[in-house]
Design a protein around this motif. Structure first.
Motif, mmCIF file in Angstrom:
data_model
loop_
_atom_site.group_PDB
_atom_site.id
_atom_site.type_symbol
_atom_site.label_atom_id
_atom_site.label_comp_id
_atom_site.label_asym_id
_atom_site.label_seq_id
_atom_site.Cartn_x
_atom_site.Cartn_y
_atom_site.Cartn_z
ATOM 1 N N TRP A 160 -49.395 -24.655 92.574
ATOM 2 C CA TRP A 160 -47.862 -24.225 92.150
ATOM 3 C C TRP A 160 -47.397 -23.857 93.306
ATOM 4 C CZ3 TRP A 160 -47.366 -25.345 87.305
ATOM 5 C CH2 TRP A 160 -48.438 -25.337 86.414
ATOM 6 N N PHE A 161 -46.055 -24.002 93.466
ATOM 7 C CA PHE A 161 -45.254 -23.808 94.720
ATOM 8 C C PHE A 161 -43.644 -23.460 94.206
ATOM 9 C CE2 PHE A 161 -45.408 -28.564 94.359
ATOM 10 C CZ PHE A 161 -44.005 -28.923 94.460
ATOM 11 N N ASN A 162 -43.061 -22.888 95.319
ATOM 12 C CA ASN A 162 -41.636 -22.585 95.178
ATOM 13 C C ASN A 162 -40.897 -23.585 95.872
ATOM 14 O OD1 ASN A 162 -39.125 -21.366 95.731
ATOM 15 N ND2 ASN A 162 -39.698 -19.772 94.447
ATOM 16 N N PRO A 163 -40.113 -24.506 95.329
ATOM 17 C CA PRO A 163 -39.320 -25.830 96.115
ATOM 18 C C PRO A 163 -38.463 -24.844 97.109
ATOM 19 C CG PRO A 163 -39.388 -26.227 93.898
ATOM 20 C CD PRO A 163 -40.068 -24.622 93.978
ATOM 21 N N SER A 164 -37.817 -23.623 96.935
ATOM 22 C CA SER A 164 -36.730 -23.289 97.726
ATOM 23 C C SER A 164 -37.517 -22.525 99.004
ATOM 24 C CB SER A 164 -36.091 -22.243 97.217
ATOM 25 O OG SER A 164 -35.429 -22.744 96.037
ATOM 26 N N VAL A 165 -38.479 -21.909 98.784
ATOM 27 C CA VAL A 165 -39.383 -21.422 100.040
ATOM 28 C C VAL A 165 -39.729 -22.549 100.759
ATOM 29 C CG1 VAL A 165 -41.444 -20.156 100.741
ATOM 30 C CG2 VAL A 165 -39.993 -19.235 98.418
ATOM 31 N N ILE A 171 -40.432 -27.632 104.825
ATOM 32 C CA ILE A 171 -41.271 -28.552 104.254
ATOM 33 C C ILE A 171 -40.727 -29.543 103.090
ATOM 34 C CG2 ILE A 171 -43.624 -28.321 103.032
ATOM 35 C CD1 ILE A 171 -44.019 -25.634 104.209
ATOM 36 N N ASP A 172 -40.889 -30.767 103.025
ATOM 37 C CA ASP A 172 -40.395 -31.496 102.056
ATOM 38 C C ASP A 172 -40.957 -31.610 100.702
ATOM 39 O OD1 ASP A 172 -38.669 -32.326 104.157
ATOM 40 O OD2 ASP A 172 -39.992 -34.212 104.729
ATOM 41 N N GLY A 173 -42.136 -31.273 100.657
ATOM 42 C CA GLY A 173 -42.783 -31.397 99.400
ATOM 43 C C GLY A 173 -44.081 -30.674 99.383
ATOM 44 N N ALA A 174 -44.917 -30.913 98.234
ATOM 45 C CA ALA A 174 -46.205 -30.298 98.063
ATOM 46 C C ALA A 174 -47.145 -31.058 99.048
ATOM 47 C CB ALA A 174 -46.779 -30.546 96.822
ATOM 48 N N PRO A 175 -48.081 -30.362 99.931
ATOM 49 C CA PRO A 175 -49.012 -31.044 100.660
ATOM 50 C C PRO A 175 -50.045 -31.827 100.112
ATOM 51 C CG PRO A 175 -49.259 -28.537 100.549
ATOM 52 C CD PRO A 175 -48.212 -28.967 99.809
ATOM 53 N N LYS A 176 -50.262 -33.192 100.525
ATOM 54 C CA LYS A 176 -51.390 -33.905 99.582
ATOM 55 C C LYS A 176 -52.779 -33.615 100.037
ATOM 56 C CE LYS A 176 -48.124 -37.659 98.633
ATOM 57 N NZ LYS A 176 -46.883 -36.907 98.955
ATOM 58 N N ASN A 272 -49.546 -20.810 95.270
ATOM 59 C CA ASN A 272 -50.706 -20.467 94.409
ATOM 60 C C ASN A 272 -51.482 -21.479 93.788
ATOM 61 O OD1 ASN A 272 -51.522 -19.149 91.609
ATOM 62 N ND2 ASN A 272 -51.687 -17.647 93.088
ATOM 63 N N ILE A 273 -52.953 -21.392 94.033
ATOM 64 C CA ILE A 273 -53.767 -22.431 93.477
ATOM 65 C C ILE A 273 -54.366 -21.657 92.224
ATOM 66 C CG2 ILE A 273 -55.877 -23.638 93.438
ATOM 67 C CD1 ILE A 273 -54.967 -24.227 96.407
ATOM 68 N N MET A 274 -53.920 -22.003 90.986
ATOM 69 C CA MET A 274 -54.161 -21.448 89.725
ATOM 70 C C MET A 274 -54.170 -22.560 88.758
ATOM 71 S SD MET A 274 -55.485 -19.153 87.911
ATOM 72 C CE MET A 274 -55.670 -18.085 89.578
ATOM 73 N N GLY A 275 -55.027 -22.256 87.456
ATOM 74 C CA GLY A 275 -54.923 -23.167 86.392
ATOM 75 C C GLY A 275 -53.713 -23.479 85.790
ATOM 76 N N ASP A 276 -53.663 -24.348 84.868
ATOM 77 C CA ASP A 276 -52.376 -24.552 84.292
ATOM 78 C C ASP A 276 -51.823 -23.800 83.224
ATOM 79 O OD1 ASP A 276 -54.547 -25.628 82.491
ATOM 80 O OD2 ASP A 276 -53.969 -27.635 82.738
ATOM 81 N N TRP A 277 -52.644 -22.911 82.879
ATOM 82 C CA TRP A 277 -51.935 -21.730 82.108
ATOM 83 C C TRP A 277 -51.032 -20.950 82.760
ATOM 84 C CZ3 TRP A 277 -57.118 -22.102 83.679
ATOM 85 C CH2 TRP A 277 -57.546 -21.434 84.675
ATOM 86 N N ALA A 278 -51.037 -21.184 83.964
ATOM 87 C CA ALA A 278 -49.829 -20.728 84.750
ATOM 88 C C ALA A 278 -48.561 -21.200 84.178
ATOM 89 C CB ALA A 278 -50.109 -20.783 86.219
ATOM 90 N N LYS A 296 -37.126 -26.326 89.850
ATOM 91 C CA LYS A 296 -36.453 -25.407 90.549
ATOM 92 C C LYS A 296 -36.802 -24.123 90.969
ATOM 93 C CE LYS A 296 -31.820 -23.200 89.906
ATOM 94 N NZ LYS A 296 -30.875 -22.538 88.959
ATOM 95 N N ASP A 297 -37.378 -23.442 90.408
ATOM 96 C CA ASP A 297 -38.113 -22.038 90.294
ATOM 97 C C ASP A 297 -39.296 -22.332 90.709
ATOM 98 O OD1 ASP A 297 -35.340 -20.571 89.704
ATOM 99 O OD2 ASP A 297 -35.856 -20.796 87.892
ATOM 100 N N PHE A 298 -40.241 -23.463 90.162
ATOM 101 C CA PHE A 298 -41.565 -23.606 90.373
ATOM 102 C C PHE A 298 -41.671 -25.032 90.307
ATOM 103 C CE2 PHE A 298 -41.480 -23.101 85.828
ATOM 104 C CZ PHE A 298 -42.251 -24.231 85.486
ATOM 105 N N ASP A 299 -42.786 -25.790 90.974
ATOM 106 C CA ASP A 299 -43.201 -27.037 90.874
ATOM 107 C C ASP A 299 -44.376 -27.078 90.857
ATOM 108 O OD1 ASP A 299 -42.964 -29.743 90.347
ATOM 109 O OD2 ASP A 299 -41.198 -29.894 91.649
ATOM 110 N N TRP A 300 -45.415 -28.117 90.723
ATOM 111 C CA TRP A 300 -46.602 -28.464 90.654
ATOM 112 C C TRP A 300 -47.155 -29.644 91.375
ATOM 113 C CZ3 TRP A 300 -43.616 -28.513 86.364
ATOM 114 C CH2 TRP A 300 -43.740 -29.649 85.776
#
Length: 426
Positions: A160-165, A171-176, A272-278, A296-300
């Motif tokens: 889970w990550f915050n796009p604005s941060v 950083i353009d997007g989530a690290p692979k 944050n690395i967490m299960g999809d209950w997040a 916007k506020d969070f992504d995955w």
């Protein structure tokens, strides 16, 4: 420090057991009325999960007007405190009517000690082997017997990550990959934000399983849980070094997973690395969740280097031997296995249904992606959430992680994991 923590848990469990015993006495004294109560033991007390349990409870009441639901939920992330209390209740021959457990190795201790009834009769009556995926049936079958009813499928390996941060850190997007993840953590640190939020000790075991999977690959990770697996090899050492590096970017530990996830949603932390209950916690409106906007506020994304593999776990319910209200427990299991119950529960819980015939239109946004991944990905089982390691093994891993958090000694950590595997009794 650990002795004080264990003492606190022991006191808490003892107190809860006393209250539970008192509750049992009330049942016995109420005569015929007692048989109508169905004690359902779980750890669903947090946002999202409590909402899902409430939805199932309402369906249960509608389907069974002559039965009374008794909520025996015990608070605590990932169910650690609930499992401790449950063990005490079972040893004292005071089982609840049904209890939540993770499908897989977590239930082995209860099965071996003769505490659970086989549910083959229920699977036959409800034709559950036709509606649950074969890969799931295979995972939860022990010597031809099935001992639990899966309510859902969860994914553990979610970043889970915050796009604005991330944007602020360049950083353009989530690290692979794991390597990209470490680079991005460093960029976030230099930007002044928390690179990685973490919660209580169990969330570090949760983090470890994703790092092991990403570092080793699916086949090598799955091989760790087979008889005679080699936890001492150089590839495991490298994975633990990765874990050490990633953990060095973590912020101050929060009380549990929710406040750690909230740091991401509020823009205080990047990852944050967490299960999809997040997802339900991020997305659902208050008071059940934060009411945040996805993308916007969070992504995955899949946790680094694990894309194409679904690290799974499943919440399930059981039928204890000697349950005070066996018919009531079977009624709960029947509802939990049904399409209506699973479709009411899972969208609120932030999980996908175990059934293949669920109404897919109810599963939107993250959950739609999750359904697609479950259908196509390779599978790996969660450590923390009971799939691959029995309770003894999981606890030994948890203890090793706790010590490593203090001394950061990779060699010592690996030795402890080797010993944990050797002594697992699995």
């Amino acid at each position: 420090m650990r002795r004080r923590w264990m003492a606190a848990v022991a006191v808490s469990v003892a107190g809860l057991l006393t209250l539970s015993a008192c509750g049992g006495g009330d049942k016995q004294e109420s005569g015929g009325e007692a048989a109508r109560k169905v004690e359902v033991f779980s750890w669903w007390t947090g946002p999202g999960e409590a909402d899902g349990l409430k939805a199932m409870r309402e369906i249960f009441a509608k389907q069974n007007p002559n039965l009374e639901f008794f909520d025996a939920a015990v608070a605590g992330g990932s169910g650690d405190q609930a499992r401790a209390l449950l063990s005490s209740k079972l040893q004292a021959n005071q089982p609840p009517d049904t209890f939540q457990g993770h499908a897989g190795a977590e239930l082995q201790d209860y099965i071996k000690s003769g505490k659970l009834e086989s549910l083959n009769f229920l699977y036959d009556d409800l034709k559950l082997k036709e509606v649950f995926p074969q890969q799931l049936i295979d995972q939860i079958t022990v010597q031809g017997q099935v001992y639990s009813v899966p309510v859902n499928i969860h994914r553990s390996n979610v970043l889970w990550f915050n796009p604005s941060v991330l944007k602020k850190a360049g950083i353009d997007g989530a690290p692979k990959t794991v390597e990209e993840f470490v680079t991005d953590l460093d960029k976030v640190k230099k930007s002044g934000k928390i690179p990685l939020s973490i919660g209580s000790q169990w969330t570090l075991v949760h983090l470890l399983e994703s790092v092991l999977l990403g570092s080793l690959g699916t086949d090598a990770y799955n091989a760790l849980w087979t008889t005679g697996a080699d936890w001492s090899n150089a590839n495991v050492t490298e994975a633990l070094e990765n874990f050490k590096t990633i953990l060095s970017y973590a912020g101050s530990p929060q009380d549990d997973w929710q406040p750690a996830a909230k740091q991401v949603a509020d823009g205080e932390a990047a990852f944050n690395i967490m299960g999809d209950w997040a997802y339900s916690y991020f997305h659902n409106p208050s008071p059940g969740g934060l009411g945040k906007e996805s993308h916007k506020d969070f992504d995955w994304a899949a946790s680094p280097s694990t894309d194409g593999t679904f690290m799974w776990l499943s919440d399930s319910f059981t039928l204890p031997k000697g349950t005070p209200n066996r018919d009531g427990a079977i009624a709960w299991l029947t509802m939990a296995a049904g399409k209506e119950g699973q479709d009411a529960f899972n969208p609120l819980k932030g999980s996908i249904p175990a059934r293949k015939d669920a109404d897919q239109s109810l599963y939107k946004d993250y959950l739609s992606w999750d359904l697609e991944q479950w259908a196509s990905d390779k599978l790996a089982g969660s450590i923390q959430h009971g799939v691959v390691a029995n309770n003894q093994w999981r606890q030994a891993i948890t203890d090793a992680v706790g010590l490593f958090q203090q001394d950061k000694d990779v060699a010592k950590f690996q030795q402890a994991l080797v010993a944990a595997a050797r002594n697992s009794g699995q």
